[in-house]
Design a protein around this motif. Structure first.
Motif, PDB file in Angstrom:
ATOM      1  N   SER A 354       0.777  -1.011   0.126  1.00  0.00           N
ATOM      2  CA  SER A 354      -0.072  -0.093  -0.057  1.00  0.00           C
ATOM      3  C   SER A 354       0.877   1.410   0.108  1.00  0.00           C
ATOM      4  N   ASN A 355       0.214   2.450  -0.286  1.00  0.00           N
ATOM      5  CA  ASN A 355       0.981   3.831  -0.259  1.00  0.00           C
ATOM      6  C   ASN A 355       1.823   3.877   1.135  1.00  0.00           C
ATOM      7  N   VAL A 356       1.144   3.128   2.319  1.00  0.00           N
ATOM      8  CA  VAL A 356       1.516   3.694   3.691  1.00  0.00           C
ATOM      9  C   VAL A 356       2.714   2.666   3.777  1.00  0.00           C
ATOM     10  N   GLU A 357       2.644   1.463   3.381  1.00  0.00           N
ATOM     11  CA  GLU A 357       3.890   0.285   3.314  1.00  0.00           C
ATOM     12  C   GLU A 357       5.031   1.094   2.446  1.00  0.00           C
ATOM     13  N   ARG A 358       4.781   1.352   1.084  1.00  0.00           N
ATOM     14  CA  ARG A 358       5.778   2.149   0.421  1.00  0.00           C
ATOM     15  C   ARG A 358       6.496   3.350   1.041  1.00  0.00           C
ATOM     16  N   ALA A 359       5.722   4.189   1.864  1.00  0.00           N
ATOM     17  CA  ALA A 359       6.292   5.330   2.553  1.00  0.00           C
ATOM     18  C   ALA A 359       7.384   4.957   3.651  1.00  0.00           C
ATOM     19  N   TYR A 360       7.201   3.788   4.126  1.00  0.00           N
ATOM     20  CA  TYR A 360       8.200   3.185   5.050  1.00  0.00           C
ATOM     21  C   TYR A 360       9.230   2.182   4.594  1.00  0.00           C
ATOM     22  N   ALA A 361       8.691   1.410   3.656  1.00  0.00           N
ATOM     23  CA  ALA A 361       9.722   0.329   2.842  1.00  0.00           C
ATOM     24  C   ALA A 361      10.383   1.140   1.734  1.00  0.00           C
ATOM     25  N   ARG A 362      11.456   1.996   1.791  1.00  0.00           N
ATOM     26  CA  ARG A 362      11.812   2.650   0.600  1.00  0.00           C
ATOM     27  C   ARG A 362      13.035   1.997  -0.122  1.00  0.00           C
ATOM     28  N   SER A 363      13.681   0.877   0.341  1.00  0.00           N
ATOM     29  CA  SER A 363      14.688   0.262  -0.079  1.00  0.00           C
ATOM     30  C   SER A 363      14.232  -0.541  -1.388  1.00  0.00           C
ATOM     31  N   ASP A 364      15.154  -0.625  -2.423  1.00  0.00           N
ATOM     32  CA  ASP A 364      14.775  -1.361  -3.756  1.00  0.00           C
ATOM     33  C   ASP A 364      15.353  -2.687  -3.671  1.00  0.00           C
ATOM     34  N   LEU A 365      15.893  -3.062  -2.604  1.00  0.00           N
ATOM     35  CA  LEU A 365      16.446  -4.608  -2.273  1.00  0.00           C
ATOM     36  C   LEU A 365      17.438  -4.751  -3.410  1.00  0.00           C
ATOM     37  N   LEU A 366      18.249  -4.001  -3.497  1.00  0.00           N
ATOM     38  CA  LEU A 366      19.372  -4.139  -4.929  1.00  0.00           C
ATOM     39  C   LEU A 366      20.165  -5.336  -4.663  1.00  0.00           C
ATOM     40  N   GLU A 367      20.801  -5.415  -3.391  1.00  0.00           N
ATOM     41  CA  GLU A 367      21.779  -6.553  -3.446  1.00  0.00           C
ATOM     42  C   GLU A 367      21.085  -7.826  -3.430  1.00  0.00           C
ATOM     43  N   LYS A 368      19.860  -8.017  -2.783  1.00  0.00           N
ATOM     44  CA  LYS A 368      19.192  -9.393  -2.861  1.00  0.00           C
ATOM     45  C   LYS A 368      18.740  -9.537  -4.247  1.00  0.00           C
ATOM     46  N   ARG A 369      18.548  -8.487  -4.857  1.00  0.00           N
ATOM     47  CA  ARG A 369      18.279  -8.505  -6.457  1.00  0.00           C
ATOM     48  C   ARG A 369      19.305  -9.039  -7.279  1.00  0.00           C
ATOM     49  N   ARG A 370      20.376  -8.176  -6.888  1.00  0.00           N
ATOM     50  CA  ARG A 370      21.707  -8.853  -7.600  1.00  0.00           C
ATOM     51  C   ARG A 370      22.111 -10.082  -7.571  1.00  0.00           C
ATOM     52  N   LEU A 371      21.599 -10.800  -6.459  1.00  0.00           N
ATOM     53  CA  LEU A 371      21.933 -12.267  -6.300  1.00  0.00           C
ATOM     54  C   LEU A 371      21.136 -13.149  -6.958  1.00  0.00           C
ATOM     55  N   LEU A 372      19.771 -12.889  -7.107  1.00  0.00           N
ATOM     56  CA  LEU A 372      18.732 -13.277  -7.925  1.00  0.00           C
ATOM     57  C   LEU A 372      19.065 -13.198  -9.320  1.00  0.00           C
ATOM     58  N   MET A 373      19.480 -11.988  -9.810  1.00  0.00           N
ATOM     59  CA  MET A 373      19.560 -11.871 -11.260  1.00  0.00           C
ATOM     60  C   MET A 373      20.917 -12.771 -11.728  1.00  0.00           C
ATOM     61  N   GLU A 374      21.903 -12.846 -10.685  1.00  0.00           N
ATOM     62  CA  GLU A 374      23.022 -13.714 -11.105  1.00  0.00           C
ATOM     63  C   GLU A 374      22.707 -15.088 -11.336  1.00  0.00           C
ATOM     64  N   LYS A 375      21.676 -15.577 -10.289  1.00  0.00           N
ATOM     65  CA  LYS A 375      21.224 -17.058 -10.359  1.00  0.00           C
ATOM     66  C   LYS A 375      20.628 -17.196 -11.780  1.00  0.00           C
ATOM     67  N   TRP A 376      19.724 -16.246 -12.199  1.00  0.00           N
ATOM     68  CA  TRP A 376      18.802 -15.984 -13.305  1.00  0.00           C
ATOM     69  C   TRP A 376      19.701 -16.361 -14.409  1.00  0.00           C
ATOM     70  N   SER A 377      20.724 -15.337 -14.533  1.00  0.00           N
ATOM     71  CA  SER A 377      21.760 -15.479 -15.500  1.00  0.00           C
ATOM     72  C   SER A 377      22.572 -16.832 -15.800  1.00  0.00           C
TER      73      SER A 377
END
Length: 399
Positions: A354-377
Motif C-alpha cells: 500500500s501507499n503507507v507500506e511504500r512510504a516506510y519500505a523505501r529500499s529497492d532491495l538491490l543487493e538481494k536482487r543482484r543475487l537473484l539476477m546472477e542466479k537467473w543468468s
C-alpha cells in the motif's frame, strides 16, 4: 495587444482598448471580459449601469474573436440593451473542447504515443457522432449513442472512451460552457449499460524450462535485435526500457543500470544490477559510439519497437511475446527458487504494498536482487552447474 502578449502576460487585468480586458489569474488561467455602459439604465445608486461580461477563456476564444464579441456587446449597450439578456453566446463544439484538452495535457503524458491514443479514441468513436454538436447540448442520449455500439464488442476501448468523454465534458463545465451533472456520470450511476465480464489478457510467455535453449539459439546470432532480446531476457525489463537505454544510464564500475523515471511504467527510477553475461552483451557495443546502447538502422537512433518481435517471428517461435519473458523469469523465481515475493516483484519494477507500506519500505532491495539476477543468468546460459554461494540471510537458496 498581440497574440504573443495574450499568451505571455502575467497575472492581472490587461486592457486591449474599448472596454476589452484580458484577465490572467495567479494560476495562469486566462479569460476575456468586456466592460460596457448600458445607455439609459441606472445602477442602484442612480449612476450609469456599468457591467463586466465574460467572453470565454483565452485558450478557446482568440484575440480576434474577443474583439468581435466585445464590439457586439458595446453596440447592444449603446442601444440600451443589456447584453446579459440579449446576447446569444457562442458555445464551442465537443471536438473543439476535446482538441484543446488534448493540447493542454500533452506535457503530462509519458510520450507522444500515449497522447495520440487519447485523442484517437475520441476521433474514431465520438467525433463522427457528436463532434460538431455544441458542448452544452450533449446529454445522456448522445453519450449512449457513442458507447452502445462498442460497449460489449470492444469493451476496453468503450471504457476508455467513456472516461475521456467525461473529462472533456468536465472541462467544458469548468469553462462555463455547460451546467448540471455530467451525463457520463449519470449513465455510470444508473447502470444502464450491461455488465461485461472481461477476462484479463496476458502476454504469451515461454516456459521457463525452455528459455536456456532459446537463449543459446539467440547467442548464435549477430543481429542487434538478438543482442537486445538477450539483454531483455536476462534483465526481465520491458521493451521500451531496454530499447531506450543510453550509455549515460550505465555505471560499468558499479555494474548498474539506472532506468530513468520517464521511461518506467510506475514513474520511478529503476535500478537494474548487471551480471557478467549482461555486461558481455553490451560492452562490445560501446565501440559503436552511439547515444543508444542498442542502435537501430539510423545513426544515434534506437532499434524499432517491433525489432525483437519480428526476430521471434523469423526464428519461428510461435505463441511468445517479448514482454512474456518477464513472466518466464517470474515463474522461474517462484518454482525453481525460494525467492521472497517482494524481491521478485521489485526485480520486475512492480509496485508492491500500500501507499503507507511504500512510504516506510523505501529500499529497492538491490543487493538481494543482484543475487537473484546472477542466479537467473546462470540458469539461462546453462552455467548453473556452477555453485552460486548466497549469504544465509539473503532470503534466496543456494544450489
Amino acid at each position: 495587444m498581440t497574440r504573443k502578449l495574450v499568451e505571455n502576460l502575467g497575472p492581472g487585468r490587461h486592457g486591449d482598448g474599448n472596454g476589452l480586458y484580458l484577465v490572467v489569474d495567479p494560476s495562469g488561467a486566462r479569460r476575456w471580459i468586456v466592460r460596457v455602459v448600458v445607455k439609459g439604465q441606472r445602477n442602484r445608486k442612480g449612476g450609469p449601469l456599468r457591467t463586466d461580461f465574460g467572453l470565454g477563456g483565452a485558450d478557446i476564444v482568440t484575440l480576434h474573436q474577443a474583439r468581435d464579441r466585445a464590439l457586439e456587446y458595446r453596440r447592444m449597450a449603446k442601444q440600451g440593451l443589456n447584453p446579459r439578456f440579449n446576447v446569444k453566446s457562442e458555445i464551442p463544439t465537443f471536438e473543439e473542447i476535446a482538441q484543446q484538452v488534448h493540447i493542454d495535457r500533452l506535457p503530462t503524458w509519458k510520450n507522444a504515443k500515449h497522447g495520440q491514443q487519447w485523442i484517437n479514441t475520441l476521433r474514431d468513436y465520438a467525433f463522427p457522432k457528436i463532434g460538431r454538436m455544441p458542448v452544452d447540448s450533449i446529454g445522456q442520449p448522445e453519450v449512449m449513442m457513442c458507447l452502445s455500439p462498442i460497449w460489449t464488442e470492444k469493451h476496453e476501448t468503450a471504457r476508455r472512451l467513456m472516461q475521456r468523454m467525461k473529462t472533456v465534458l468536465d472541462v467544458a463545465k469548468s469553462k462555463g460552457f455547460r451546467s448540471g451533472e455530467n451525463p457520463v456520470t449519470g449513465i455510470k450511476d444508473a447502470g444502464v449499460l450491461p455488465k461485461v465480464k472481461v477476462k484479463p489478457k496476458h502476454h504469451n510467455s515461454m516456459r521457463w524450462q525452455d528459455v536456456p535453449a532459446f537463449y543459446a539459439d539467440l547467442n548464435d546470432r549477430n543481429a542487434m535485435a538478438a543482442k537486445a532480446l538477450m539483454f531483455t531476457c536476462l534483465t526481465g525489463s520491458r521493451t521500451g526500457e531496454v530499447l531506450g537505454m543510453r550509455w549515460e544510464e550505465i555505471d560499468l564500475e558499479a555494474r548498474l543500470w539506472s532506468c530513468p523515471a520517464e521511461r518506467m511504467k510506475a514513474g520511478d527510477v529503476h535500478r537494474v544490477p548487471l551480471t557478467d553475461e549482461m555486461l558481455a552483451i553490451i560492452e562490445p557495443l560501446k565501440a559503436m559510439q552511439s547515444d543508444y546502447v542498442f542502435e537501430g538502422q539510423k545513426r544515434h537512433k534506437p532499434l524499432s519497437n517491433m525489432s525483437m518481435l519480428m526476430l521471434l517471428r523469423r526464428m519461428k517461435v510461435e505463441g511468445v511475446t517479448v514482454h512474456g519473458f518477464r513472466s518466464s523469469f517470474r515463474d522461474w523465481a517462484t518454482e525453481a527458487t525460494n525467492t521472497p515475493r517482494e524481491v521478485a516483484e521489485v526485480s520486475l519494477a512492480h509496485t508492491i504494498g500500500s501507499n503507507v507500506e511504500r512510504a516506510y519500505a523505501r529500499s529497492d532491495l538491490l543487493e538481494k536482487r543482484r543475487l537473484l539476477m546472477e542466479k537467473w543468468s546462470c540458469f539461462v546460459t546453462r552455467a548453473d552447474a556452477t555453485v552460486v554461494h548466497l549469504p544465509t540471510n539473503s532470503g534466496l537458496p543456494g544450489k
